[in-house]
Design a protein around this motif. Structure first.
Motif, PDB file in Angstrom:
ATOM      1  N   HIS A   7       4.299  -1.077  -6.558  1.00 17.85           N
ATOM      2  CA  HIS A   7       3.597   0.213  -6.556  1.00 17.85           C
ATOM      3  C   HIS A   7       4.367   1.152  -5.658  1.00 17.85           C
ATOM      4  O   HIS A   7       4.453   0.901  -4.446  1.00 17.85           O
ATOM      5  CB  HIS A   7       2.158  -0.013  -6.032  1.00 17.85           C
ATOM      6  CG  HIS A   7       1.348   1.225  -5.881  1.00 17.85           C
ATOM      7  ND1 HIS A   7       0.778   1.882  -6.942  1.00 17.85           N
ATOM      8  CD2 HIS A   7       1.038   1.941  -4.780  1.00 17.85           C
ATOM      9  CE1 HIS A   7       0.123   2.946  -6.488  1.00 17.85           C
ATOM     10  NE2 HIS A   7       0.251   3.003  -5.186  1.00 17.85           N
ATOM     11  N   GLU A  35       0.825  -1.221   0.000  1.00 18.41           N
ATOM     12  CA  GLU A  35       0.000   0.000   0.000  1.00 18.41           C
ATOM     13  C   GLU A  35       0.852   1.261   0.000  1.00 18.41           C
ATOM     14  O   GLU A  35       0.479   2.275  -0.589  1.00 18.41           O
ATOM     15  CB  GLU A  35      -0.922  -0.018   1.219  1.00 18.41           C
ATOM     16  CG  GLU A  35      -1.920   1.121   1.227  1.00 18.41           C
ATOM     17  CD  GLU A  35      -3.037   0.959   2.251  1.00 18.41           C
ATOM     18  OE1 GLU A  35      -3.016  -0.013   3.029  1.00 18.41           O
ATOM     19  OE2 GLU A  35      -3.921   1.823   2.259  1.00 18.41           O
ATOM     20  N   LYS A  37       7.108   2.480  -2.017  1.00 15.08           N
ATOM     21  CA  LYS A  37       7.188   3.834  -2.585  1.00 15.08           C
ATOM     22  C   LYS A  37       8.436   4.521  -2.068  1.00 15.08           C
ATOM     23  O   LYS A  37       9.025   4.108  -1.053  1.00 15.08           O
ATOM     24  CB  LYS A  37       5.961   4.660  -2.181  1.00 15.08           C
ATOM     25  CG  LYS A  37       4.644   4.144  -2.708  1.00 15.08           C
ATOM     26  CD  LYS A  37       3.468   4.869  -2.049  1.00 15.08           C
ATOM     27  CE  LYS A  37       2.136   4.332  -2.518  1.00 15.08           C
ATOM     28  NZ  LYS A  37       1.014   4.880  -1.712  1.00 15.08           N
ATOM     29  N   GLU A  68       8.619   7.163  -0.432  1.00 16.55           N
ATOM     30  CA  GLU A  68       8.477   7.728   0.918  1.00 16.55           C
ATOM     31  C   GLU A  68       8.983   6.749   1.983  1.00 16.55           C
ATOM     32  O   GLU A  68       9.427   7.171   3.055  1.00 16.55           O
ATOM     33  CB  GLU A  68       7.021   8.086   1.217  1.00 16.55           C
ATOM     34  CG  GLU A  68       6.101   6.883   1.357  1.00 16.55           C
ATOM     35  CD  GLU A  68       4.690   7.260   1.798  1.00 16.55           C
ATOM     36  OE1 GLU A  68       4.522   8.021   2.761  1.00 16.55           O
ATOM     37  OE2 GLU A  68       3.746   6.796   1.146  1.00 16.55           O
TER      38      GLU A  68
HETATM   39  O1  G3I Z   1       2.568   3.561   9.577  1.00 17.97           O
HETATM   40  C1  G3I Z   1       3.295   4.788   9.638  1.00 17.97           C
HETATM   41  C2  G3I Z   1       3.453   5.243  11.084  1.00 17.97           C
HETATM   42  O2  G3I Z   1       4.278   4.305  11.776  1.00 17.97           O
HETATM   43  C3  G3I Z   1       4.115   6.623  11.121  1.00 17.97           C
HETATM   44  O3  G3I Z   1       4.185   7.073  12.445  1.00 17.97           O
HETATM   45  C4  G3I Z   1       3.262   7.568  10.273  1.00 17.97           C
HETATM   46  C5  G3I Z   1       3.855   8.963  10.235  1.00 17.97           C
HETATM   47  O4  G3I Z   1       5.005   8.956   9.438  1.00 17.97           O
HETATM   48  O5  G3I Z   1       3.225   7.089   8.913  1.00 17.97           O
HETATM   49  C6  G3I Z   1       2.549   5.834   8.847  1.00 17.97           C
HETATM   50  O6  G3I Z   1       2.573   5.414   7.506  1.00 17.97           O
HETATM   51  C7  G3I Z   1       1.584   6.032   6.682  1.00 17.97           C
HETATM   52  C8  G3I Z   1       0.947   4.888   5.851  1.00 17.97           C
HETATM   53  O7  G3I Z   1       0.023   5.420   4.897  1.00 17.97           O
HETATM   54  C9  G3I Z   1       0.243   3.873   6.739  1.00 17.97           C
HETATM   55  O8  G3I Z   1      -0.868   4.490   7.347  1.00 17.97           O
HETATM   56  C10 G3I Z   1       2.282   6.999   5.732  1.00 17.97           C
HETATM   57  O9  G3I Z   1       2.800   8.085   6.472  1.00 17.97           O
HETATM   58  C11 G3I Z   1       1.280   7.496   4.702  1.00 17.97           C
HETATM   59  O10 G3I Z   1       1.967   8.313   3.735  1.00 17.97           O
HETATM   60  C12 G3I Z   1       0.656   6.305   3.972  1.00 17.97           C
HETATM   61  O11 G3I Z   1      -0.361   6.799   3.125  1.00 17.97           O
HETATM   62  C13 G3I Z   1      -0.630   5.988   1.966  1.00 17.97           C
HETATM   63  C14 G3I Z   1      -0.706   6.932   0.768  1.00 17.97           C
HETATM   64  O12 G3I Z   1      -1.070   6.218  -0.414  1.00 17.97           O
HETATM   65  C15 G3I Z   1       0.639   7.606   0.526  1.00 17.97           C
HETATM   66  O13 G3I Z   1       1.619   6.628   0.270  1.00 17.97           O
HETATM   67  C16 G3I Z   1      -1.962   5.270   2.155  1.00 17.97           C
HETATM   68  O14 G3I Z   1      -1.833   4.288   3.171  1.00 17.97           O
HETATM   69  C17 G3I Z   1      -2.374   4.599   0.853  1.00 17.97           C
HETATM   70  O15 G3I Z   1      -3.678   4.035   0.962  1.00 17.97           O
HETATM   71  C18 G3I Z   1      -2.378   5.618  -0.290  1.00 17.97           C
HETATM   72  O16 G3I Z   1      -2.652   4.910  -1.466  1.00 17.97           O
HETATM   73  C19 G3I Z   1      -2.783   5.740  -2.649  1.00 17.97           C
HETATM   74  C20 G3I Z   1      -2.112   5.008  -3.798  1.00 17.97           C
HETATM   75  O17 G3I Z   1      -0.745   4.783  -3.487  1.00 17.97           O
HETATM   76  C21 G3I Z   1      -2.277   5.793  -5.083  1.00 17.97           C
HETATM   77  N1  G3I Z   1      -3.688   6.034  -5.359  1.00 17.97           N
HETATM   78  C22 G3I Z   1      -4.394   6.735  -4.268  1.00 17.97           C
HETATM   79  C23 G3I Z   1      -4.273   5.921  -2.991  1.00 17.97           C
HETATM   80  C24 G3I Z   1      -5.049   6.568  -1.856  1.00 17.97           C
HETATM   81  O18 G3I Z   1      -4.482   7.815  -1.549  1.00 17.97           O
END
Ligand code: G3I
Length: 369
Positions: free
Chosen positions: A126, A89, A93, A95
């Motif tokens: 992804h 998910e 990436k 990040e």
């Molecule tokens: O789990 C960590 C946590 O330990 C930490 O304290 C916190 C702060 O840094 O981050 C947490 O991770 C987050 C992760 O989701 C899990 O919740 C990331 O910061 C956050 O950036 C990440 O967001 C994801 C987002 O893409 C950006 O990568 C979402 O889960 C994910 O569902 C979303 O998916 C995107 C697809 O890649 C592209 N299409 C749209 C879709 C929805 O936005």
């Protein structure tokens, strides 16, 4: 660590033994099973013996997953039962992978890859290049040490090369088209390497790193916005005309339950007109993002089921060679990214306890025909 922006990917790829041992050790700390809540109306209207999605679909059925969630045995079991492909998910990436000093970390994506390997699942990479993520190490690259283009290629080689032979496809470039469809997105990559060239270079480099994987262009709102869909298709055609090894199209399908019937079908058919394999890449059907605020929860749930049915039927209407995979952006409501936006949303085909909802039954019904 596995390489860095400053070094070519000399890092040996993780061996199956190494990552499967690590996966076993880390999964030993499995969290307690979460309590199963009461069955809601949606779950109660589903046959108790509903077959697993992957057993009725004539193509791979996928789900996104986060590495840490594999500690939940209930989710691990649900994934193993229902799907034949996994998309990290967020941990595949930039990040997650690119560290502040430009080095790379792969522990979490390796764990997802190990789980997929252990369960005979495909892995969907992804994503290699996304306008939304430009880690500081790239933005602050010391170009006296290495040219930006070389660091960009290093990254793609390091990541796509690491999972070569396991990844069935890559979202090489994610969300290249502007929000309104009026052009392509601005990004660090576009500014440094060219609006079109950074995209074409990403596909050429990914193909160098992985000669087999399907190389996809992935985007969202293609069902809602004909203008965006048209620009997406024009970009795909330009890539093909340039000789870039684009070999698949991904349509995310983050939709709301009140989407007008037919929009999804129209989009799927238009995307298929290029003849490339199609990936329904991130399907979820929000109950709370609906524009029509007058609809009851029950009516929204009914429409949600109908949307799952339309998405599956539209995908089934494609020729088999164009049915790359059908991926859900989370199997269980509780795991959905949309819960962060609205805790009351329930966008997935399975409820918090992993029980199939009417949406799951609609997918099975469409896939098995
Ligand atoms: O789990 C960590 C946590 O330990 C930490 O304290 C916190 C702060 O840094 O981050 C947490 O991770 C987050 C992760 O989701 C899990 O919740 C990331 O910061 C956050 O950036 C990440 O967001 C994801 C987002 O893409 C950006 O990568 C979402 O889960 C994910 O569902 C979303 O998916 C995107 C697809 O890649 C592209 N299409 C749209 C879709 C929805 O936005």
């Amino acid at each position: 660590m596995g390489g860095s922006l400053y070094s070519s990917p000399a890092t040996p790829r993780s061996t199956g033994e190494e990552i499967s041992r690590r996966a076993v050790l880390t999964s030993a700390g499995a969290l307690a099973l979460s309590a199963c809540g009461p069955r809601d109306a949606q779950s109660q209207s589903v046959p108790a013996d509903l077959p697993p999605l992957k057993t009725v679909a004539p193509f791979r059925v996928g789900s996104c997953v986060q590495a840490l969630r594999l500690d939940d045995p209930a989710l691990a079991d649900l994934l193993a039962r229902e799907v034949s492909q996994l998309t990290p998910e967020w941990e595949m990436k930039m990040e997650y992978i690119v560290q502040p000093d430009g080095s790379f970390r792969f522990d979490a994506p390796d764990r997802i890859a190990a789980f997929a390997r252990a369960h005979g699942m495909g892995l969907l990479g992804h994503t290699l290049v996304w306008y939304a993520q430009a880690p500081p190490a790239f933005e602050q690259l010391d170009e006296t040490r290495i040219r930006f283009a070389d660091a960009y290629r290093n990254y793609i080689h390091a990541v796509a090369g690491r999972y070569r032979g396991q990844v069935v496809g890559w979202d090489v470039v994610n969300e290249a088209v502007a929000e309104d469809g009026a052009g392509w997105r601005d990004s660090l990559w576009a500014r440094k390497l060219g609006a079109f060239e950074h995209i074409a270079l990403a596909y050429r480099t990914a193909r160098e790193a992985d000669p087999q994987a399907t190389l996809l262009l992935n985007d969202y709102n293609l069902e809602y916005m004909p203008a965006k869909r048209a620009t997406f298709l024009k970009l795909a055609e330009r890539l093909l005309a340039s000789g870039a090894p684009l070999t698949g199209l991904g349509t995310q399908m983050h939709v709301a339950a009140d989407i007008a019937p037919g929009k999804i079908t129209q989009m799927i058919h238009e995307l298929a007109s290029l003849g490339l394999p199609i990936h329904v890449s991130e399907l979820d059907v929000s109950l709370t993002r609906s524009d029509n605020k007058l609809l009851s929860r029950g009516e929204l749930q009914r429409r949600q089921t109908a949307v799952y049915a339309e998405a599956a039927e539209a995908f089934m209407s494609l020729p088999q060679r164009q049915r790359f995979a059908f991926t859900l952006w989370g199997l269980r409501d509780r795991d959905s990214w949309l819960k962060k936006e609205n805790a009351g949303d329930a966008p997935a085909p399975f409820d918090d306890a992993g029980r199939p909802k009417a949406g799951a039954a609609a997918l099975v019904e469409a896939f098995r025909t």
